[in-house]
Design a protein around this motif. Structure first.
Motif, PDB file in Angstrom:
ATOM      1  N   LEU A 312       0.848  -1.295  -0.099  1.00 60.16           N
ATOM      2  CA  LEU A 312       0.000   0.106   0.061  1.00 60.16           C
ATOM      3  C   LEU A 312       0.858   1.276   0.092  1.00 60.16           C
ATOM      4  N   LYS A 313       1.361   1.548  -1.126  1.00 56.08           N
ATOM      5  CA  LYS A 313       2.357   2.598  -1.260  1.00 56.08           C
ATOM      6  C   LYS A 313       2.110   3.980  -0.878  1.00 56.08           C
ATOM      7  N   VAL A 314       1.024   4.507  -1.252  1.00 55.54           N
ATOM      8  CA  VAL A 314       0.408   5.693  -0.571  1.00 55.54           C
ATOM      9  C   VAL A 314       0.582   5.846   1.048  1.00 55.54           C
ATOM     10  N   PHE A 315       0.223   4.772   1.751  1.00 57.42           N
ATOM     11  CA  PHE A 315       0.151   4.920   3.004  1.00 57.42           C
ATOM     12  C   PHE A 315       1.884   4.626   3.672  1.00 57.42           C
ATOM     13  N   VAL A 316       2.614   3.914   2.840  1.00 58.83           N
ATOM     14  CA  VAL A 316       4.072   3.607   3.169  1.00 58.83           C
ATOM     15  C   VAL A 316       4.748   4.745   3.063  1.00 58.83           C
ATOM     16  N   GLU A 317       4.687   5.420   2.035  1.00 59.72           N
ATOM     17  CA  GLU A 317       5.409   6.721   1.678  1.00 59.72           C
ATOM     18  C   GLU A 317       5.019   7.793   2.644  1.00 59.72           C
ATOM     19  N   ALA A 318       3.783   7.826   3.150  1.00 63.25           N
ATOM     20  CA  ALA A 318       3.416   9.004   4.137  1.00 63.25           C
ATOM     21  C   ALA A 318       3.953   8.548   5.480  1.00 63.25           C
ATOM     22  N   MET A 319       3.915   7.260   5.847  1.00 66.41           N
ATOM     23  CA  MET A 319       4.580   6.768   7.176  1.00 66.41           C
ATOM     24  C   MET A 319       5.984   7.195   7.298  1.00 66.41           C
ATOM     25  N   LYS A 320       6.801   7.007   6.097  1.00 67.44           N
ATOM     26  CA  LYS A 320       8.348   7.255   6.009  1.00 67.44           C
ATOM     27  C   LYS A 320       8.529   8.964   6.351  1.00 67.44           C
ATOM     28  N   LYS A 321       7.461   9.651   6.152  1.00 65.14           N
ATOM     29  CA  LYS A 321       7.426  11.110   6.381  1.00 65.14           C
ATOM     30  C   LYS A 321       6.847  11.521   7.738  1.00 65.14           C
ATOM     31  N   GLY A 322       6.526  10.452   8.503  1.00 66.37           N
ATOM     32  CA  GLY A 322       6.068  10.845   9.947  1.00 66.37           C
ATOM     33  C   GLY A 322       4.710  10.505  10.045  1.00 66.37           C
ATOM     34  N   ALA A 323       3.728  10.153   8.951  1.00 63.94           N
ATOM     35  CA  ALA A 323       2.311   9.971   9.314  1.00 63.94           C
ATOM     36  C   ALA A 323       2.152   8.465  10.034  1.00 63.94           C
ATOM     37  N   VAL A 324       0.823   8.428  10.450  1.00 61.95           N
ATOM     38  CA  VAL A 324       0.410   7.431  11.321  1.00 61.95           C
ATOM     39  C   VAL A 324      -0.741   7.092  10.760  1.00 61.95           C
ATOM     40  N   VAL A 325      -1.083   5.507  10.855  1.00 57.32           N
ATOM     41  CA  VAL A 325      -2.246   5.184  10.346  1.00 57.32           C
ATOM     42  C   VAL A 325      -3.115   4.721  11.519  1.00 57.32           C
ATOM     43  N   ARG A 326      -4.427   5.267  11.327  1.00 58.13           N
ATOM     44  CA  ARG A 326      -5.504   4.846  12.553  1.00 58.13           C
ATOM     45  C   ARG A 326      -6.653   4.277  11.642  1.00 58.13           C
ATOM     46  N   ALA A 327      -7.401   3.345  12.482  1.00 54.17           N
ATOM     47  CA  ALA A 327      -8.592   2.443  11.903  1.00 54.17           C
ATOM     48  C   ALA A 327      -9.681   2.196  12.661  1.00 54.17           C
ATOM     49  N   ILE A 328     -10.681   2.210  12.380  1.00 59.60           N
ATOM     50  CA  ILE A 328     -12.056   2.123  13.150  1.00 59.60           C
ATOM     51  C   ILE A 328     -12.598   0.913  12.541  1.00 59.60           C
ATOM     52  N   GLY A 329     -12.799  -0.221  13.220  1.00 59.11           N
ATOM     53  CA  GLY A 329     -13.673  -1.364  13.137  1.00 59.11           C
ATOM     54  C   GLY A 329     -15.256  -1.215  13.006  1.00 59.11           C
ATOM     55  N   VAL A 330     -15.932  -1.240  12.335  1.00 58.95           N
ATOM     56  CA  VAL A 330     -17.374  -1.133  12.448  1.00 58.95           C
ATOM     57  C   VAL A 330     -18.217  -2.482  11.902  1.00 58.95           C
ATOM     58  N   ASP A 331     -19.206  -2.755  12.897  1.00 57.95           N
ATOM     59  CA  ASP A 331     -20.226  -3.842  12.708  1.00 57.95           C
ATOM     60  C   ASP A 331     -21.364  -3.163  12.085  1.00 57.95           C
ATOM     61  N   GLY A 332     -21.719  -3.745  10.694  1.00 61.59           N
ATOM     62  CA  GLY A 332     -22.910  -3.283  10.419  1.00 61.59           C
ATOM     63  C   GLY A 332     -22.786  -2.317   8.875  1.00 61.59           C
ATOM     64  N   ALA A 333     -21.747  -1.928   8.862  1.00 58.90           N
ATOM     65  CA  ALA A 333     -21.298  -1.109   7.718  1.00 58.90           C
ATOM     66  C   ALA A 333     -21.370  -1.862   6.506  1.00 58.90           C
TER      67      ALA A 333
END
Length: 597
Positions: A312-333
């Motif tokens: 997932l290159k978009v995320f990987v490149e962003a993380m190299k620049k200090g970004a973090v990845v946050r996620a929300i799990g939802v039942d029913g969506a």
């Protein structure tokens, strides 16, 4: 006998039938049935139906009056017929047969309607004629409820051995986080008082003075911009302080008061005490903010470690620049149509994100625009971390950005998903957010400043102040949160002068400045101050939450508008040159602007 009334308009009952009584009030409604005229007479206490027929001596007078005229009516209390009983009104089984009529005050035209709702009225018009707006049932009830809540709070605080003490309104200006309202001194040219942003220093001085438990319903003045939950200018808080206490003692003292107030004045579920305690860092990670709404069951998770070095290159490149990845799990969506996800994607772009990534897990199948970029191990780890409590089924939404932005957007996404999917419960959910950072760094200047309350005790004491990165120091600071609204801030105070000097030095204040800006408290601490702490729940916000009003202005008798103006009293206003001269003030006004002569 009182010349205006023997009873109020909410008092008469079936047991009063046959009595001759006198009522005074406002004509709330008037109905002409030909040979019969009906009036609903209203006062502060309620409404009584009154009637006169065409043969009655008062008929012609009643016929002429308009809505909101103030009258005195005298007559006999009679029983209504069974088919005309109003079961929704406490006086609905009786009516007054009008025999005498007295006009006390005539009204020609009204600028706003009294009997209807406020939806068709502009706030500007309502505030300009606030004395009329307050006659409307919903607003009137809010102010009555506010009074009852404050009375109950006072009773509960006194029962807990708190002593009510008033502190000064005219005081010294000090850097406490907001702009001061300044009051020029006539007797001391060039010098100013300040209206207190809070009784912060005075309540601590009361602890130094040996008062063990203090409280007051304190007016606070801050020159801040308006919000739905913040009134510009003036607001009120339950201000209290306690000597010889730890954080737990403060929590144990105020939790029963808050719980009992919400139980007493609302019919919704109230989370029991002890309230949940959530450290600041956990709140920022799991809820994206330091004001979590616990009615929403959704939680945010950190998943950067799972997605690093993925395809997932978009995320990987962003993380190299200090970004973090946050996620929300939802039942029913996963049961929602494609348009639901498209709308969320558009929403993400409106919040300055390139889009909103998601994965749909259902049984052994994984769908979504990100699925093809992740191998089985990563998909398994995501499912295990995000959806384990939902048997592995559900939808996971992803946000990738710099930490502060990721926190902000994850908070907004959590709120949006909870609302759109109907996941939020009703009622009042309380928690404490604890362990706030003592300091923060300005993003532009890089300067270190206080994050919250500058008078808080740093965790770790002098050793932490001398040997720890200021941005890593936690304070004994805490907020009470209810349904995503900050009800209160508080802290265990820094009661030692040497700690106070060191704490302020890290924020750029030298000892001389501390002595000048906080002269009374700093001087008092030289003579011995007990360990102490307190809190200050906001009265306006408590009433706003209990009434379910969207704006704090609906629960304040005479609020300022969003531009900090009193449209009814025309404040702020110009003053005369004579007054300015007495205060030794000259105005630097824009060209063409003149003061009153």
């Amino acid at each position: 006998m009182n010349v205006y009334r023997t009873h109020d308009c909410g008092e008469l009952r079936h047991s009063d039938v046959g009595k001759t009584v006198r009522l005074s009030g406002w004509i709330h409604r008037k109905r002409d049935h030909g040979s019969l005229l009906f009036i609903d007479l209203r006062d502060h206490y309620g409404i009584t139906q009154c009637v006169v027929d065409s043969s009655g001596a008062a008929f012609c007078d009643v016929e002429k009056v308009r809505h909101e005229c103030i009258v005195t009516l005298e007559g006999e209390v009679v029983e209504r017929t069974a088919e005309t009983v109003n079961h929704d009104n406490p006086t609905g089984r009786i009516e007054l047969q009008i025999q005498k009529f007295t006009l006390l005050s005539y009204v020609e035209n009204l600028p706003i309607t009294i009997g209807g709702g406020s939806d068709d009225l502009s706030e500007e018009l309502r505030l300009k004629y606030r004395f009329l707006d307050l006659r409307r049932e919903s607003v009137h009830k809010n102010i009555v409820l506010r009074s009852q809540i404050i009375s109950s709070i006072r009773e509960k605080m006194r029962r807990a051995k708190f002593l009510e003490i008033n502190t000064p309104i005219l005081t010294a200006s000090s850097p406490e986080g907001a702009r001061d309202f300044l009051v020029p001194s006539r007797q001391h040219p060039g010098k100013f008082y300040a209206l207190p942003q809070a009784p912060q220093q005075f309540k601590q001085l009361l602890m130094v003075a040996g008062f063990d438990r203090y409280f007051q319903i304190a007016p606070c003045f801050r020159d801040e911009d308006s919000r739905a939950d913040r009134s510009p200018g003036e607001f009120y808080q339950l201000d209290f302080e306690m000597a010889f206490v730890t954080q737990d003692d403060v929590f144990n003292a105020i939790e029963p008061v808050i719980y009992e107030i919400f139980q007493e004045f609302s019919n919704k579920h109230v989370s029991p005490f002890p309230f949940r305690r959530i450290p600041y860092d956990v709140a920022m990670l799991r809820y994206g903010c330091d004001k979590p709404d616990l009615r929403n069951p959704l939680l945010v998770n950190e998943v950067s470690d799972i997605l690093e070095e993925s395809d997932l290159k978009v995320f990987v490149e962003a993380m190299k620049k200090g970004a973090v990845v946050r996620a929300i799990g939802v039942d029913g969506a996963e049961k929602q149509p494609r348009s639901f996800f498209d709308r969320l994607n558009d929403w993400a772009k409106e919040n300055d994100l390139p889009g909103l990534g998601y994965l749909i897990f259902k049984d052994d199948e994984v769908k979504g625009p990100m699925a093809k970029f992740l191998d089985d191990r990563r998909l398994h780890d995501l499912r295990d971390r995000m959806l384990a409590s939902q048997n592995g089924n559900g939808t996971v939404f992803f946000i990738c950005d710099q930490k502060k932005k990721a926190e902000k957007v994850s908070c907004l996404l959590r709120q949006k998903l909870g609302k759109e999917l109907g996941l939020c419960s009703d009622g009042f959910e309380f928690c404490w957010v604890t362990d706030f950072p003592m300091y923060e760094q300005d993003e532009i200047s890089g300067q270190i400043g206080f994050c919250h309350n500058p008078f808080s005790m740093p965790q770790g004491g002098m050793e932490a102040l001398e040997n720890t990165n200021p941005l890593e120091i936690k304070a004994y600071q805490y907020d009470i949160i209810c349904n995503g609204v900050e009800l209160s801030s508080g802290a265990i105070r820094n009661h030692r002068p040497e700690l106070m000097v060191k704490a302020f030095s890290l924020a750029g204040y030298d000892e001389q400045t501390v002595n000048e800006k906080f002269r009374g408290m700093f001087n008092a601490f030289q003579y011995g101050a007990p360990p102490h702490g307190g809190c200050a729940p906001g009265i306006d916000r408590i009433v706003m939450l209990i009434t379910g009003e969207p704006s704090i202005r609906e629960v304040i008798a005479f609020p300022l508008n969003q531009q900090a103006q009193d449209l009814m009293m025309n404040a702020p206003s110009e003053v005369s040159n004579v007054q300015l001269k007495e205060l030794h003030i000259k105005l630097d006004l824009p060209p063409g602007k003149k003061t009153e002569g």
